[in-house]
Design a protein around this motif. Structure first.
Motif, PDB file in Angstrom:
ATOM      1  N   ALA A   1      -9.579  -3.647   8.579  1.00  0.00           N
ATOM      2  CA  ALA A   1     -10.229  -3.964  10.042  1.00  0.00           C
ATOM      3  C   ALA A   1     -11.848  -3.527   9.739  1.00  0.00           C
ATOM      4  CB  ALA A   1      -9.660  -2.829  11.001  1.00  0.00           C
ATOM      5  N   ALA A   2     -12.374  -2.830   8.756  1.00  0.00           N
ATOM      6  CA  ALA A   2     -13.651  -2.475   8.708  1.00  0.00           C
ATOM      7  C   ALA A   2     -14.478  -3.741   7.591  1.00  0.00           C
ATOM      8  CB  ALA A   2     -13.832  -1.288   7.904  1.00  0.00           C
ATOM      9  N   GLY A   3     -13.685  -4.562   7.130  1.00  0.00           N
ATOM     10  CA  GLY A   3     -14.168  -5.653   6.592  1.00  0.00           C
ATOM     11  C   GLY A   3     -14.176  -5.256   4.882  1.00  0.00           C
ATOM     12  N   LYS A   4     -13.358  -4.532   4.675  1.00  0.00           N
ATOM     13  CA  LYS A   4     -13.510  -3.674   3.216  1.00  0.00           C
ATOM     14  C   LYS A   4     -12.036  -3.981   2.564  1.00  0.00           C
ATOM     15  CE  LYS A   4     -16.696  -0.261   4.368  1.00  0.00           C
ATOM     16  NZ  LYS A   4     -18.160  -0.801   4.085  1.00  0.00           N
ATOM     17  N   GLY A   5     -11.418  -4.696   2.962  1.00  0.00           N
ATOM     18  CA  GLY A   5     -10.159  -4.954   2.319  1.00  0.00           C
ATOM     19  C   GLY A   5     -10.181  -6.425   1.643  1.00  0.00           C
ATOM     20  N   ALA A   6      -9.205  -6.992   1.544  1.00  0.00           N
ATOM     21  CA  ALA A   6      -9.001  -8.227   0.867  1.00  0.00           C
ATOM     22  C   ALA A   6      -9.863  -9.246   1.264  1.00  0.00           C
ATOM     23  CB  ALA A   6      -7.597  -8.799   0.686  1.00  0.00           C
ATOM     24  N   ARG A   7     -10.261 -10.297   0.396  1.00  0.00           N
ATOM     25  CA  ARG A   7     -11.170 -11.334   0.796  1.00  0.00           C
ATOM     26  C   ARG A   7     -10.529 -12.091   2.032  1.00  0.00           C
ATOM     27  NH1 ARG A   7     -12.443 -15.272  -3.864  1.00  0.00           N
ATOM     28  NH2 ARG A   7     -13.294 -13.344  -4.748  1.00  0.00           N
ATOM     29  N   TYR A   8      -9.128 -12.268   2.196  1.00  0.00           N
ATOM     30  CA  TYR A   8      -8.509 -13.129   2.962  1.00  0.00           C
ATOM     31  C   TYR A   8      -8.947 -12.461   4.478  1.00  0.00           C
ATOM     32  CZ  TYR A   8      -5.049 -15.688   5.494  1.00  0.00           C
ATOM     33  OH  TYR A   8      -4.533 -16.603   6.412  1.00  0.00           O
TER      34      TYR A   8
ATOM     35  N   PRO B   1      -8.135  -8.909  10.899  1.00  0.00           N
ATOM     36  CA  PRO B   1      -6.915  -8.676  11.513  1.00  0.00           C
ATOM     37  C   PRO B   1      -6.803  -8.383  13.073  1.00  0.00           C
ATOM     38  CG  PRO B   1      -7.768  -6.589  10.068  1.00  0.00           C
ATOM     39  CD  PRO B   1      -8.809  -7.725  10.017  1.00  0.00           C
ATOM     40  N   GLN B   2      -5.903  -8.878  13.531  1.00  0.00           N
ATOM     41  CA  GLN B   2      -5.833  -8.532  15.094  1.00  0.00           C
ATOM     42  C   GLN B   2      -4.675  -7.335  15.243  1.00  0.00           C
ATOM     43  OE1 GLN B   2      -7.477 -10.623  17.452  1.00  0.00           O
ATOM     44  NE2 GLN B   2      -8.601 -10.759  15.243  1.00  0.00           N
ATOM     45  N   ARG B   3      -3.676  -7.361  14.598  1.00  0.00           N
ATOM     46  CA  ARG B   3      -2.617  -6.365  14.662  1.00  0.00           C
ATOM     47  C   ARG B   3      -1.692  -6.175  13.417  1.00  0.00           C
ATOM     48  NH1 ARG B   3       2.331  -7.949  17.657  1.00  0.00           N
ATOM     49  NH2 ARG B   3       2.404 -10.283  17.666  1.00  0.00           N
ATOM     50  N   LEU B   4      -1.284  -5.021  13.339  1.00  0.00           N
ATOM     51  CA  LEU B   4      -0.005  -4.883  12.327  1.00  0.00           C
ATOM     52  C   LEU B   4       1.169  -5.313  12.908  1.00  0.00           C
ATOM     53  CD1 LEU B   4       0.243  -3.467   9.600  1.00  0.00           C
ATOM     54  CD2 LEU B   4       0.711  -1.333  10.623  1.00  0.00           C
TER      55      LEU B   4
ATOM     56  N   TYR C   1      -5.104  -0.605   6.452  1.00  0.00           N
ATOM     57  CA  TYR C   1      -5.255  -1.457   7.694  1.00  0.00           C
ATOM     58  C   TYR C   1      -6.708  -0.912   7.929  1.00  0.00           C
ATOM     59  CZ  TYR C   1      -5.045  -3.540  12.133  1.00  0.00           C
ATOM     60  OH  TYR C   1      -5.244  -4.603  13.086  1.00  0.00           O
ATOM     61  N   ALA C   2      -6.989   0.067   8.020  1.00  0.00           N
ATOM     62  CA  ALA C   2      -8.405   0.576   8.656  1.00  0.00           C
ATOM     63  C   ALA C   2      -9.407  -0.087   7.596  1.00  0.00           C
ATOM     64  CB  ALA C   2      -8.608   2.103   8.389  1.00  0.00           C
ATOM     65  N   ALA C   3      -8.975  -0.308   6.359  1.00  0.00           N
ATOM     66  CA  ALA C   3     -10.178  -1.054   5.196  1.00  0.00           C
ATOM     67  C   ALA C   3     -10.052  -2.451   5.693  1.00  0.00           C
ATOM     68  CB  ALA C   3      -9.441  -0.652   3.791  1.00  0.00           C
TER      69      ALA C   3
ATOM     70  N   ALA D   1       1.059  -1.130   0.184  1.00  0.00           N
ATOM     71  CA  ALA D   1       0.064  -0.043  -0.054  1.00  0.00           C
ATOM     72  C   ALA D   1       0.801   1.196   0.023  1.00  0.00           C
ATOM     73  CB  ALA D   1      -0.878  -0.039   1.188  1.00  0.00           C
ATOM     74  N   ILE D   2       0.134   2.369  -0.477  1.00  0.00           N
ATOM     75  CA  ILE D   2       0.953   3.861  -0.245  1.00  0.00           C
ATOM     76  C   ILE D   2       0.677   4.196   1.258  1.00  0.00           C
ATOM     77  CG2 ILE D   2       0.700   6.054  -0.984  1.00  0.00           C
ATOM     78  CD1 ILE D   2       0.356   4.870  -3.880  1.00  0.00           C
ATOM     79  N   ASP D   3      -0.534   4.114   1.574  1.00  0.00           N
ATOM     80  CA  ASP D   3      -1.056   4.336   3.003  1.00  0.00           C
ATOM     81  C   ASP D   3      -1.476   3.245   3.756  1.00  0.00           C
ATOM     82  OD1 ASP D   3      -2.275   5.650   5.162  1.00  0.00           O
ATOM     83  OD2 ASP D   3      -3.354   6.871   4.047  1.00  0.00           O
ATOM     84  N   VAL D   4      -0.518   2.717   4.709  1.00  0.00           N
ATOM     85  CA  VAL D   4      -0.516   1.360   5.310  1.00  0.00           C
ATOM     86  C   VAL D   4      -1.810   1.800   6.411  1.00  0.00           C
ATOM     87  CG1 VAL D   4       0.353  -0.088   6.834  1.00  0.00           C
ATOM     88  CG2 VAL D   4       1.644   0.708   5.074  1.00  0.00           C
TER      89      VAL D   4
END
Length: 90
Positions: free
Chosen positions: A31-38, A44-47, A27-29, A20-23
């Motif tokens: 955590a909000a369920g809007k990121g990758a299918r995985y 996510p629990q933590r970065l 990460y927020a995406a 990503a350019i803006d990690v």
């Protein structure tokens, strides 16, 4: 604008690797369920780690290299990283 490779520890202990350019925003995406299918299936629990790359091409190559590592090797790699202060709260 720089590119980054990041590692996220997900529910169940698995590790997700992405770029990503803006990690923080990415990460927020996740955590909000809007990121990758995985990460929608394994929230996510933590970065774990963030690594700065010279450009997108280098980030993609490093992402692929890391994805090929065994989970223990990914955790060892993450242990060498220092998270930026704004991301440390994960």
């Amino acid at each position: 604008m720089g590119w980054f490779v990041y590692l996220i520890e997900c529910r169940g202990g698995s590790i997700y690797t992405g770029i990503a350019i803006d990690v923080a925003a990415r990460y927020a995406a996740h955590a909000a369920g809007k990121g990758a299918r995985y990460t929608r299936a394994r929230p996510p629990q933590r970065l774990l780690a963030v690594f700065a790359m010279a450009d997108k091409s280098a980030a993609l190559r490093e992402e692929l290299r890391i994805k090929r590592l065994a989970p223990a090797a990914k955790r060892a790699l993450a242990a060498t990283a220092t998270l930026p202060a704004e991301l440390a709260g994960g």
